[in-house]
Motif scaffolding. Structure first.
Motif, mmCIF file in Angstrom:
data_model
loop_
_atom_site.group_PDB
_atom_site.id
_atom_site.type_symbol
_atom_site.label_atom_id
_atom_site.label_comp_id
_atom_site.label_asym_id
_atom_site.label_seq_id
_atom_site.Cartn_x
_atom_site.Cartn_y
_atom_site.Cartn_z
ATOM 1 N N ARG A 2 0.844 -1.203 0.000
ATOM 2 C CA ARG A 2 0.000 0.000 0.000
ATOM 3 C C ARG A 2 0.876 1.249 0.000
ATOM 4 O O ARG A 2 1.854 1.342 0.729
ATOM 5 C CB ARG A 2 -0.889 0.015 1.235
ATOM 6 C CG ARG A 2 -1.759 1.273 1.336
ATOM 7 C CD ARG A 2 -2.647 1.265 2.566
ATOM 8 N NE ARG A 2 -3.591 0.164 2.533
ATOM 9 C CZ ARG A 2 -4.769 0.199 1.901
ATOM 10 N NH1 ARG A 2 -5.131 1.264 1.230
ATOM 11 N NH2 ARG A 2 -5.570 -0.841 1.939
ATOM 12 N N LEU A 3 0.472 2.203 -0.846
ATOM 13 C CA LEU A 3 1.107 3.514 -0.897
ATOM 14 C C LEU A 3 0.079 4.547 -0.450
ATOM 15 O O LEU A 3 -1.046 4.564 -0.960
ATOM 16 C CB LEU A 3 1.579 3.834 -2.322
ATOM 17 C CG LEU A 3 2.165 5.225 -2.541
ATOM 18 C CD1 LEU A 3 3.457 5.411 -1.746
ATOM 19 C CD2 LEU A 3 2.428 5.457 -4.029
ATOM 20 N N THR A 4 0.480 5.390 0.489
ATOM 21 C CA THR A 4 -0.372 6.496 0.913
ATOM 22 C C THR A 4 0.361 7.789 0.587
ATOM 23 O O THR A 4 1.508 7.989 1.006
ATOM 24 C CB THR A 4 -0.689 6.422 2.416
ATOM 25 O OG1 THR A 4 -1.430 5.226 2.658
ATOM 26 C CG2 THR A 4 -1.506 7.618 2.867
ATOM 27 N N ILE A 94 10.302 6.797 -4.531
ATOM 28 C CA ILE A 94 9.589 5.619 -4.026
ATOM 29 C C ILE A 94 10.318 4.341 -4.409
ATOM 30 O O ILE A 94 10.529 3.455 -3.578
ATOM 31 C CB ILE A 94 8.130 5.612 -4.539
ATOM 32 C CG1 ILE A 94 7.349 6.755 -3.880
ATOM 33 C CG2 ILE A 94 7.461 4.264 -4.289
ATOM 34 C CD1 ILE A 94 6.011 7.050 -4.536
ATOM 35 N N ARG A 95 10.702 4.241 -5.668
ATOM 36 C CA ARG A 95 11.388 3.025 -6.141
ATOM 37 C C ARG A 95 12.735 2.841 -5.443
ATOM 38 O O ARG A 95 13.136 1.728 -5.149
ATOM 39 C CB ARG A 95 11.572 3.080 -7.651
ATOM 40 C CG ARG A 95 10.250 2.906 -8.404
ATOM 41 C CD ARG A 95 10.456 2.927 -9.879
ATOM 42 N NE ARG A 95 11.157 1.692 -10.251
ATOM 43 C CZ ARG A 95 11.012 1.067 -11.393
ATOM 44 N NH1 ARG A 95 10.199 1.550 -12.297
ATOM 45 N NH2 ARG A 95 11.665 -0.035 -11.654
ATOM 46 N N GLU A 96 13.407 3.947 -5.170
ATOM 47 C CA GLU A 96 14.738 3.892 -4.568
ATOM 48 C C GLU A 96 14.702 3.654 -3.054
ATOM 49 O O GLU A 96 15.513 2.886 -2.523
ATOM 50 C CB GLU A 96 15.454 5.215 -4.856
ATOM 51 C CG GLU A 96 16.862 5.289 -4.322
ATOM 52 C CD GLU A 96 17.485 6.646 -4.591
ATOM 53 O OE1 GLU A 96 18.165 7.161 -3.694
ATOM 54 O OE2 GLU A 96 17.272 7.203 -5.689
ATOM 55 N N LEU A 97 13.774 4.293 -2.337
ATOM 56 C CA LEU A 97 13.807 4.275 -0.872
ATOM 57 C C LEU A 97 12.730 3.418 -0.214
ATOM 58 O O LEU A 97 12.822 3.129 0.977
ATOM 59 C CB LEU A 97 13.692 5.709 -0.335
ATOM 60 C CG LEU A 97 14.788 6.679 -0.759
ATOM 61 C CD1 LEU A 97 14.531 8.064 -0.181
ATOM 62 C CD2 LEU A 97 16.165 6.171 -0.353
ATOM 63 N N GLY A 98 11.710 3.021 -0.963
ATOM 64 C CA GLY A 98 10.589 2.299 -0.363
ATOM 65 C C GLY A 98 10.926 0.905 0.129
ATOM 66 O O GLY A 98 10.344 0.426 1.096
ATOM 67 N N ALA A 102 5.647 -2.634 3.611
ATOM 68 C CA ALA A 102 4.312 -3.071 3.185
ATOM 69 C C ALA A 102 3.377 -1.884 3.004
ATOM 70 O O ALA A 102 2.500 -1.904 2.149
ATOM 71 C CB ALA A 102 3.738 -4.059 4.190
ATOM 72 N N HIS A 103 3.554 -0.845 3.818
ATOM 73 C CA HIS A 103 2.747 0.373 3.705
ATOM 74 C C HIS A 103 3.703 1.561 3.759
ATOM 75 O O HIS A 103 4.306 1.845 4.790
ATOM 76 C CB HIS A 103 1.717 0.444 4.840
ATOM 77 C CG HIS A 103 0.813 1.623 4.744
ATOM 78 N ND1 HIS A 103 -0.222 1.826 5.611
ATOM 79 C CD2 HIS A 103 0.763 2.669 3.884
ATOM 80 C CE1 HIS A 103 -0.864 2.952 5.307
ATOM 81 N NE2 HIS A 103 -0.272 3.485 4.256
ATOM 82 N N PHE A 139 -0.854 -2.072 -4.509
ATOM 83 C CA PHE A 139 -0.087 -2.589 -5.643
ATOM 84 C C PHE A 139 0.247 -4.046 -5.410
ATOM 85 O O PHE A 139 0.559 -4.452 -4.283
ATOM 86 C CB PHE A 139 1.219 -1.796 -5.816
ATOM 87 C CG PHE A 139 0.987 -0.347 -6.085
ATOM 88 C CD1 PHE A 139 0.847 0.117 -7.376
ATOM 89 C CD2 PHE A 139 0.882 0.552 -5.033
ATOM 90 C CE1 PHE A 139 0.603 1.459 -7.619
ATOM 91 C CE2 PHE A 139 0.648 1.894 -5.270
ATOM 92 C CZ PHE A 139 0.504 2.353 -6.568
ATOM 93 N N ASP A 140 0.239 -4.822 -6.478
ATOM 94 C CA ASP A 140 0.603 -6.226 -6.411
ATOM 95 C C ASP A 140 2.084 -6.354 -6.771
ATOM 96 O O ASP A 140 2.440 -6.797 -7.872
ATOM 97 C CB ASP A 140 -0.272 -7.055 -7.358
ATOM 98 C CG ASP A 140 -0.021 -8.550 -7.224
ATOM 99 O OD1 ASP A 140 0.578 -8.967 -6.210
ATOM 100 O OD2 ASP A 140 -0.403 -9.297 -8.139
ATOM 101 N N ILE A 141 2.923 -5.903 -5.849
ATOM 102 C CA ILE A 141 4.376 -5.966 -6.027
ATOM 103 C C ILE A 141 4.987 -6.435 -4.707
ATOM 104 O O ILE A 141 4.325 -6.404 -3.665
ATOM 105 C CB ILE A 141 4.975 -4.599 -6.456
ATOM 106 C CG1 ILE A 141 4.617 -3.502 -5.441
ATOM 107 C CG2 ILE A 141 4.512 -4.225 -7.863
ATOM 108 C CD1 ILE A 141 5.234 -2.141 -5.733
ATOM 109 N N GLU A 142 6.253 -6.821 -4.759
ATOM 110 C CA GLU A 142 6.937 -7.280 -3.549
ATOM 111 C C GLU A 142 7.996 -6.310 -3.068
ATOM 112 O O GLU A 142 8.488 -6.427 -1.949
ATOM 113 C CB GLU A 142 7.548 -8.662 -3.787
ATOM 114 C CG GLU A 142 6.480 -9.719 -3.997
ATOM 115 C CD GLU A 142 7.065 -11.114 -4.156
ATOM 116 O OE1 GLU A 142 8.245 -11.317 -3.823
ATOM 117 O OE2 GLU A 142 6.303 -11.996 -4.596
#
Length: 164
Positions: A2-4, A94-98, A102-103, A139-142
């Motif tokens: 989940r992204l908020t 987001i892609r670099e630091l997330g 899970a949220h 999102f359906d990602i890991e």
């Protein structure tokens, strides 16, 4: 996962000689932020990681959410790239630091935040995120490094004057 997305709360007008970066929350913003955080808490949506713009208004909003959601300071990161970030830069951060959070919560600014929300959802269009708006999407990602445009589902938008 989940992204908020959280747009900073209502901010004072810029004073003569004041840098935009230094603008603080006005009283309405100081009232709206705890209320919106409580709404998240009631829905049991507690971020594992919060990344914020270090601009005063965004950082103050993030800190209010951290307090209201009972999150430790260790879960808060600041990234200067989020200050007035474009959708492309938001996606990069987001892609670099997330990582595998899970949220993940991002605290930032318009117009980039609204434009990002509009591009990331596979289901709905977002015209505007008012101050202190919360946009949450799944999102359906890991791992956040896998984030792609038009992939978010179950998107929801809430904001202080939303009475539904």
């Amino acid at each position: 996962m989940r992204l908020t997305l959280l747009r900073h709360a209502k901010t004072e007008a810029q004073h003569s000689g004041q840098e935009d970066w230094d603008r603080m929350l006005e009283p309405r913003g100081q009232k709206d932020a705890p209320e919106m955080a409580r709404r998240l808490r009631e829905r049991k949506l507690k971020p594992d990681l919060v990344i914020t713009s270090p601009a005063a208004r965004a950082l103050a909003t993030a800190q209010i959410f951290m307090r209201e959601l009972h999150l430790p300071a260790t879960k808060l990161q600041q990234d200067e790239r989020l200050y007035l970030a474009s959708p492309k830069v938001l996606k990069e951060v987001i892609r670099e630091l997330g990582g595998k959070a899970a949220h993940l919560m991002i605290v930032g600014h318009n117009p980039g935040l609204t434009e990002f929300a509009d591009r990331i959802s596979a289901e709905r269009e977002i015209d505007n995120m008012p101050t202190c708006a919360i946009y949450t999407v799944e999102f359906d990602i890991e791992d956040w490094s896998e984030l792609e445009w038009d992939s978010g589902v179950n998107a929801e938008l809430d904001y202080p004057k939303n009475c539904s």
